[in-house]
Design an enzyme around this catalytic site. Structure first.
Site, PDB file in Angstrom:
ATOM      1  N   LYS A 102      58.431   8.786   6.366  1.00 49.28           N
ATOM      2  CA  LYS A 102      57.887  10.106   6.027  1.00 49.28           C
ATOM      3  C   LYS A 102      57.331  10.032   4.621  1.00 49.28           C
ATOM      4  CE  LYS A 102      57.863  14.205   8.069  1.00 49.28           C
ATOM      5  NZ  LYS A 102      58.026  14.413   9.515  1.00 49.28           N
TER       6      LYS A 102
HETATM    7  N1  GLU Z   1      54.994  15.123  11.551  1.00 48.01           N
HETATM    8  C1  GLU Z   1      55.283  14.980  12.940  1.00 48.01           C
HETATM    9  C2  GLU Z   1      56.782  14.840  13.144  1.00 48.01           C
HETATM   10  O1  GLU Z   1      57.566  15.221  12.319  1.00 48.01           O
HETATM   11  C3  GLU Z   1      54.449  13.894  13.601  1.00 48.01           C
HETATM   12  C4  GLU Z   1      54.675  12.525  13.086  1.00 48.01           C
HETATM   13  C5  GLU Z   1      53.715  11.494  13.666  1.00 48.01           C
HETATM   14  O2  GLU Z   1      52.937  11.823  14.525  1.00 48.01           O
HETATM   15  O3  GLU Z   1      53.779  10.353  13.189  1.00 48.01           O
HETATM   16  O4  GLU Z   1      57.219  14.398  14.182  1.00 48.01           O
END
Ligand code: GLU
Length: 415
Positions: A102
């Protein structure tokens, strides 16, 4: 309370239930790599401002790191560590061959001009270039980031590499190598899970009432999709206001109105009987399903008791705290956890990455035709573990994920 500590508590609980080897728990309790950078950017007024930014790469035993980037004034390293850990768990729950990561930039994107936003984003892409790539770590949108931001990152990264690398990020627009179905994938995945849940308890979707906290990408699409199943959306909210209409809200009209007026509180349909309520009141509304699609820590020890919904679905990451989880369990309110309910987003991100790498693109029917069985299988596994261990869906989802991670870690590195 630290969000990362909450995450470790969730792992601990599941680990005790399933007898996870201590080494595996230890490995998963530490992110593999933490990157912190400072991004100097010349603002429109000519002054230099330095933005603090992060990327946490939690675990890659099952595949390249994967996870969004959030732009938020309150984002910090602790939060990003928690969110990256949940990404590892999420990808394992649905069984896609990716790890967890993240990113975050500390800023209020609403206070920046488009030029400033682009400059910060390109600076972040440059700082992250050594650590990201289709086979290394693939960022995506998260809170207050979108396909435009992904396009700038792909562009900057490609310029540095000297060739076009579309698969460096997902969540792109179709014109820049995105996948059909990605924009509504988080919500669509959640809806497939809700349908499975309703089937397992022998209930019908038609006529059910829904309250949706958060009307961003996930919240607005889920309101629309649940309405299409015959449910009645009685309340929606955003960071500024909340709207309650006992006779129901037309989700598609509210989406158009929110784009125009900037907040759902100004979207009362003409002639409808609606009230402007607070976010706290929305969380306490009597309804069949409460969908949480805003931020973390929304249902806590101080307000969990007032929840009157019959089911909670977490489309946001971490909206229910561990203490609230216990209160809800005592009250008999099931919670479909984030790492299962919102995993449709990263699943279609995975499809996007695969399509970019093949340079061959699927129809919407193909995308949804692949997403649905993945979500259904994940539900079957989580539900099976909930029955087997007599535990909550969150504990069962962690058990499902941890079993797969355990197998990969012990086969490669020993017990
Ligand atoms: N931000 C989204 C999540 O928390 C998508 C992450 C992604 O597609 O890599 O799952």
């Amino acid at each position: 309370m630290s969000l990362f500590e909450n995450t470790l508590k969730q792992i601990r609980k599941a680990s005790l239930l399933m007898n996870l080897p201590a080494n595996v728990e230890e490995v998963l309790s530490h992110p593999e790599r933490i990157i912190e950078v400072s991004l100097p950017v010349v603002m429109d007024n000519g002054h230099l401002r330095v933005f603090q930014a992060f990327r946490v790469q939690h675990n890659s035993i099952r595949g390249p790191y994967k996870g969004g980037i959030r732009y938020h004034p309150q984002v910090d390293m602790d939060e990003v560590k928690a969110l990256s850990t949940w990404m590892t768990m999420k990808c394992a729950v649905v069984g896609i061959p990716l790890g967890g990561a993240k990113g975050g930039i500390v800023m209020d994107p609403k206070s920046l001009s488009a030029r400033e936003l682009e400059a910060v984003t390109r600076e972040y892409a440059r700082a992250m270039t050594p650590f990201i790539g289709p086979e290394i770590d693939v960022p995506a949108p998260d809170v207050y980031t979108n396909s435009q931001i992904m396009a700038w990152i792909a562009d900057e990264y490609s310029k540095i590499k000297g060739h076009n690398v579309l698969g460096v990020v997902t969540g792109k627009a179709i014109e820049t190598g995105g996948s059909l179905g990605r924009d509504s994938a988080t919500s669509q995945g959640g809806v497939y899970i809700i349908e499975e849940y309703l089937q397992s308890v022998g209930k019908q979707a038609a006529g059910m009432t829904v309250a949706v906290q958060g009307f961003g990408n996930a919240g607005s699409h889920v309101a629309r999709l649940l309405s299409e199943l015959g449910m009645k959306v009685i309340a929606i909210s955003d960071s500024k206001s909340a709207l309650h209409c006992a006779d129901g809200i037309d989700a598609s009209a509210a989406m158009v109105c929110k784009l125009e007026k900037g907040q759902v509180g100004e979207c009362t349909p003409v002639g409808a009987k609606c009230d402007i309520i607070t976010n706290e009141q929305l969380l306490a509304l009597p309804c069949d399903i409460l969908v949480l699609s805003a931020l973390e820590n929304q249902v806590r020890v101080d307000n969990a008791d007032s929840v009157q919904a019959r089911l909670i679905v977490e489309l946001a990451n971490g909206p229910v705290t561990p203490e609230a989880d216990e209160i809800l369990a005592r009250k008999g309110v099931p919670v479909i956890p984030d790492i299962l309910a919102n995993a449709g987003g990263v699943t279609v991100s995975y499809f996007e990455l695969v399509q970019n790498q093949m340079n061959y693109y699927w129809s919407l029917e193909e995308v949804l035709g692949k997403l649905k069985p993945i979500m259904q299988n994940a539900w079957r596994d989580v539900h099976g573990n909930a029955v087997k261990f007599g535990c909550t869906y969150r504990e069962a989802a962690f058990i499902t994920a941890l079993r797969k991670l355990e197998a990969a870690i012990t086969m490669r590195r020993g017990k």
